[in-house]
Design a protein around this motif. Structure first.
Motif, PDB file in Angstrom:
ATOM      1  N   MET A   1       0.835  -1.165   0.000  1.00  0.00           N
ATOM      2  CA  MET A   1       0.000   0.000   0.000  1.00  0.00           C
ATOM      3  C   MET A   1       0.891   1.243   0.000  1.00  0.00           C
ATOM      4  SD  MET A   1      -2.684   1.349   2.859  1.00  0.00           S
ATOM      5  CE  MET A   1      -4.100   0.443   2.307  1.00  0.00           C
ATOM      6  N   ALA A   2       0.586   2.172  -0.869  1.00  0.00           N
ATOM      7  CA  ALA A   2       1.354   3.412  -0.965  1.00  0.00           C
ATOM      8  C   ALA A   2       0.993   4.335   0.189  1.00  0.00           C
ATOM      9  CB  ALA A   2       1.066   4.094  -2.291  1.00  0.00           C
ATOM     10  N   GLN A   3       1.965   5.085   0.655  1.00  0.00           N
ATOM     11  CA  GLN A   3       1.732   6.076   1.700  1.00  0.00           C
ATOM     12  C   GLN A   3       1.926   7.462   1.112  1.00  0.00           C
ATOM     13  OE1 GLN A   3       4.210   5.449   5.072  1.00  0.00           O
ATOM     14  NE2 GLN A   3       3.032   3.724   5.795  1.00  0.00           N
ATOM     15  N   VAL A   4       0.998   8.332   1.402  1.00  0.00           N
ATOM     16  CA  VAL A   4       1.097   9.723   0.988  1.00  0.00           C
ATOM     17  C   VAL A   4       1.442  10.531   2.229  1.00  0.00           C
ATOM     18  CG1 VAL A   4      -0.164  11.689   0.066  1.00  0.00           C
ATOM     19  CG2 VAL A   4      -0.556   9.418  -0.879  1.00  0.00           C
ATOM     20  N   LYS A   5       2.472  11.349   2.123  1.00  0.00           N
ATOM     21  CA  LYS A   5       2.872  12.197   3.245  1.00  0.00           C
ATOM     22  C   LYS A   5       2.583  13.644   2.875  1.00  0.00           C
ATOM     23  CE  LYS A   5       6.053   9.021   5.207  1.00  0.00           C
ATOM     24  NZ  LYS A   5       7.115   8.841   6.139  1.00  0.00           N
ATOM     25  N   ILE A   6       1.888  14.337   3.767  1.00  0.00           N
ATOM     26  CA  ILE A   6       1.495  15.723   3.534  1.00  0.00           C
ATOM     27  C   ILE A   6       2.086  16.585   4.640  1.00  0.00           C
ATOM     28  CG2 ILE A   6      -0.448  17.313   3.323  1.00  0.00           C
ATOM     29  CD1 ILE A   6      -2.105  14.851   2.398  1.00  0.00           C
ATOM     30  N   TYR A   7       2.761  17.652   4.241  1.00  0.00           N
ATOM     31  CA  TYR A   7       3.376  18.582   5.175  1.00  0.00           C
ATOM     32  C   TYR A   7       2.815  19.980   4.906  1.00  0.00           C
ATOM     33  CZ  TYR A   7       6.796  14.803   5.256  1.00  0.00           C
ATOM     34  OH  TYR A   7       7.401  13.575   5.346  1.00  0.00           O
ATOM     35  N   TYR A   8       2.437  20.672   5.968  1.00  0.00           N
ATOM     36  CA  TYR A   8       1.959  22.049   5.816  1.00  0.00           C
ATOM     37  C   TYR A   8       2.747  22.950   6.753  1.00  0.00           C
ATOM     38  CZ  TYR A   8      -0.986  26.163   5.553  1.00  0.00           C
ATOM     39  OH  TYR A   8      -1.435  27.441   5.358  1.00  0.00           O
ATOM     40  N   GLU A   9       3.310  24.005   6.205  1.00  0.00           N
ATOM     41  CA  GLU A   9       4.066  24.978   6.975  1.00  0.00           C
ATOM     42  C   GLU A   9       3.295  26.297   6.930  1.00  0.00           C
ATOM     43  OE1 GLU A   9       8.375  24.902   6.222  1.00  0.00           O
ATOM     44  OE2 GLU A   9       7.960  23.176   4.942  1.00  0.00           O
ATOM     45  N   PRO A  10       2.448  26.555   7.958  1.00  0.00           N
ATOM     46  CA  PRO A  10       1.570  27.729   7.914  1.00  0.00           C
ATOM     47  C   PRO A  10       2.310  29.062   7.824  1.00  0.00           C
ATOM     48  CG  PRO A  10       1.409  26.633  10.054  1.00  0.00           C
ATOM     49  CD  PRO A  10       2.276  25.780   9.180  1.00  0.00           C
ATOM     50  N   LEU A  15       2.378  23.979   1.196  1.00  0.00           N
ATOM     51  CA  LEU A  15       1.833  22.631   1.314  1.00  0.00           C
ATOM     52  C   LEU A  15       2.653  21.713   0.420  1.00  0.00           C
ATOM     53  CD1 LEU A  15      -0.562  20.826   2.363  1.00  0.00           C
ATOM     54  CD2 LEU A  15      -1.607  21.252   0.148  1.00  0.00           C
ATOM     55  N   THR A  16       3.215  20.650   1.003  1.00  0.00           N
ATOM     56  CA  THR A  16       4.031  19.700   0.249  1.00  0.00           C
ATOM     57  C   THR A  16       3.421  18.317   0.386  1.00  0.00           C
ATOM     58  OG1 THR A  16       5.996  21.001   0.780  1.00  0.00           O
ATOM     59  CG2 THR A  16       6.363  18.793  -0.075  1.00  0.00           C
ATOM     60  N   VAL A  17       3.285  17.620  -0.734  1.00  0.00           N
ATOM     61  CA  VAL A  17       2.715  16.271  -0.759  1.00  0.00           C
ATOM     62  C   VAL A  17       3.715  15.356  -1.460  1.00  0.00           C
ATOM     63  CG1 VAL A  17       0.807  14.828  -1.571  1.00  0.00           C
ATOM     64  CG2 VAL A  17       0.368  17.212  -0.907  1.00  0.00           C
ATOM     65  N   PHE A  18       4.082  14.262  -0.792  1.00  0.00           N
ATOM     66  CA  PHE A  18       4.946  13.249  -1.397  1.00  0.00           C
ATOM     67  C   PHE A  18       4.186  11.941  -1.462  1.00  0.00           C
ATOM     68  CE2 PHE A  18       8.507  16.005  -0.137  1.00  0.00           C
ATOM     69  CZ  PHE A  18       9.280  15.927  -1.275  1.00  0.00           C
ATOM     70  N   TRP A  19       4.126  11.321  -2.641  1.00  0.00           N
ATOM     71  CA  TRP A  19       3.537   9.995  -2.774  1.00  0.00           C
ATOM     72  C   TRP A  19       4.623   8.941  -2.921  1.00  0.00           C
ATOM     73  CZ3 TRP A  19       2.120  14.037  -5.998  1.00  0.00           C
ATOM     74  CH2 TRP A  19       2.741  14.081  -7.235  1.00  0.00           C
ATOM     75  N   GLN A  20       5.871   9.383  -2.963  1.00  0.00           N
ATOM     76  CA  GLN A  20       7.042   8.515  -2.883  1.00  0.00           C
ATOM     77  C   GLN A  20       8.039   9.208  -1.959  1.00  0.00           C
ATOM     78  OE1 GLN A  20       8.861   7.049  -6.403  1.00  0.00           O
ATOM     79  NE2 GLN A  20       6.930   6.592  -7.410  1.00  0.00           N
ATOM     80  N   PRO A  21       9.005   8.464  -1.400  1.00  0.00           N
ATOM     81  CA  PRO A  21       9.967   9.111  -0.502  1.00  0.00           C
ATOM     82  C   PRO A  21      10.765  10.199  -1.224  1.00  0.00           C
ATOM     83  CG  PRO A  21      10.137   6.714  -0.365  1.00  0.00           C
ATOM     84  CD  PRO A  21       9.226   7.019  -1.511  1.00  0.00           C
ATOM     85  N   PRO A  22      11.062  11.313  -0.529  1.00  0.00           N
ATOM     86  CA  PRO A  22      11.921  12.343  -1.122  1.00  0.00           C
ATOM     87  C   PRO A  22      13.280  11.756  -1.493  1.00  0.00           C
ATOM     88  CG  PRO A  22      10.923  13.124   0.914  1.00  0.00           C
ATOM     89  CD  PRO A  22      10.625  11.660   0.810  1.00  0.00           C
ATOM     90  N   ARG A  23      13.903  12.326  -2.490  1.00  0.00           N
ATOM     91  CA  ARG A  23      15.203  11.859  -2.964  1.00  0.00           C
ATOM     92  C   ARG A  23      16.286  12.877  -2.609  1.00  0.00           C
ATOM     93  NH1 ARG A  23      11.370   8.813  -4.590  1.00  0.00           N
ATOM     94  NH2 ARG A  23      11.533   7.474  -6.401  1.00  0.00           N
ATOM     95  N   GLY A  48       6.274  13.983  -5.992  1.00  0.00           N
ATOM     96  CA  GLY A  48       5.555  14.861  -5.092  1.00  0.00           C
ATOM     97  C   GLY A  48       5.231  16.189  -5.735  1.00  0.00           C
ATOM     98  N   MET A  49       4.599  17.066  -4.942  1.00  0.00           N
ATOM     99  CA  MET A  49       4.277  18.398  -5.435  1.00  0.00           C
ATOM    100  C   MET A  49       4.214  19.376  -4.270  1.00  0.00           C
ATOM    101  SD  MET A  49       0.194  18.237  -6.237  1.00  0.00           S
ATOM    102  CE  MET A  49       0.118  19.981  -6.528  1.00  0.00           C
ATOM    103  N   GLU A  50       4.341  20.643  -4.588  1.00  0.00           N
ATOM    104  CA  GLU A  50       4.205  21.706  -3.599  1.00  0.00           C
ATOM    105  C   GLU A  50       3.220  22.742  -4.113  1.00  0.00           C
ATOM    106  OE1 GLU A  50       8.289  21.951  -1.086  1.00  0.00           O
ATOM    107  OE2 GLU A  50       8.220  23.158  -2.893  1.00  0.00           O
ATOM    108  N   LEU A  51       2.465  23.325  -3.194  1.00  0.00           N
ATOM    109  CA  LEU A  51       1.587  24.447  -3.506  1.00  0.00           C
ATOM    110  C   LEU A  51       2.052  25.644  -2.699  1.00  0.00           C
ATOM    111  CD1 LEU A  51      -1.998  22.909  -3.598  1.00  0.00           C
ATOM    112  CD2 LEU A  51      -0.618  23.680  -5.513  1.00  0.00           C
ATOM    113  N   LEU A  52       2.434  26.710  -3.399  1.00  0.00           N
ATOM    114  CA  LEU A  52       2.862  27.936  -2.748  1.00  0.00           C
ATOM    115  C   LEU A  52       1.644  28.773  -2.378  1.00  0.00           C
ATOM    116  CD1 LEU A  52       5.688  28.861  -5.275  1.00  0.00           C
ATOM    117  CD2 LEU A  52       5.900  27.513  -3.184  1.00  0.00           C
ATOM    118  N   SER A  53       1.775  29.587  -1.350  1.00  0.00           N
ATOM    119  CA  SER A  53       0.684  30.457  -0.878  1.00  0.00           C
ATOM    120  C   SER A  53      -0.582  29.658  -0.612  1.00  0.00           C
ATOM    121  CB  SER A  53       0.407  31.572  -1.890  1.00  0.00           C
ATOM    122  OG  SER A  53       1.558  32.349  -2.106  1.00  0.00           O
ATOM    123  N   SER A  54      -0.434  28.517   0.019  1.00  0.00           N
ATOM    124  CA  SER A  54      -1.567  27.641   0.313  1.00  0.00           C
ATOM    125  C   SER A  54      -2.171  28.011   1.667  1.00  0.00           C
ATOM    126  CB  SER A  54      -1.100  26.186   0.336  1.00  0.00           C
ATOM    127  OG  SER A  54      -2.179  25.337   0.601  1.00  0.00           O
TER     128      SER A  54
END
Length: 75
Positions: A1-10, A15-23, A48-54
């Motif tokens: 099962m894949a793990q999605v990791k979501i990080y938010y830095e207010p 907002l950063t989302v990784f669906w695979q481990p960072p490299r 993964g992806m990042e959203l600026l000004s989230s």
């Protein structure tokens, strides 16, 4: 099962989302509207992806669709 990791830095509204481990070697490509695609530098595979000004209730999520499961095999 894949793990999605979501990080938010207010404080950064990031907002950063990784669906695979960072490299250690990864590259970023700006997609527009503050969206950045993160890829493995060697293979070019999106990880993964990042959203600026989230912020909460960001309207960019109105167009996001997440589907879980396996793709059916072609006959």
């Amino acid at each position: 099962m894949a793990q999605v990791k979501i990080y938010y830095e207010p404080e950064l509204e990031l907002l950063t989302v990784f669906w695979q481990p960072p490299r250690k070697k990864q590259i970023a490509t700006e997609l527009g509207d503050g969206a950045i695609l993160i890829k493995d530098e060697t293979t070019g595979e999106p990880i993964g992806m990042e959203l600026l000004s989230s912020r909460p209730n960001d309207d960019r999520f109105d167009s996001v669709s997440v589907e879980m499961g396996r793709l059916a095999e072609a006959s």
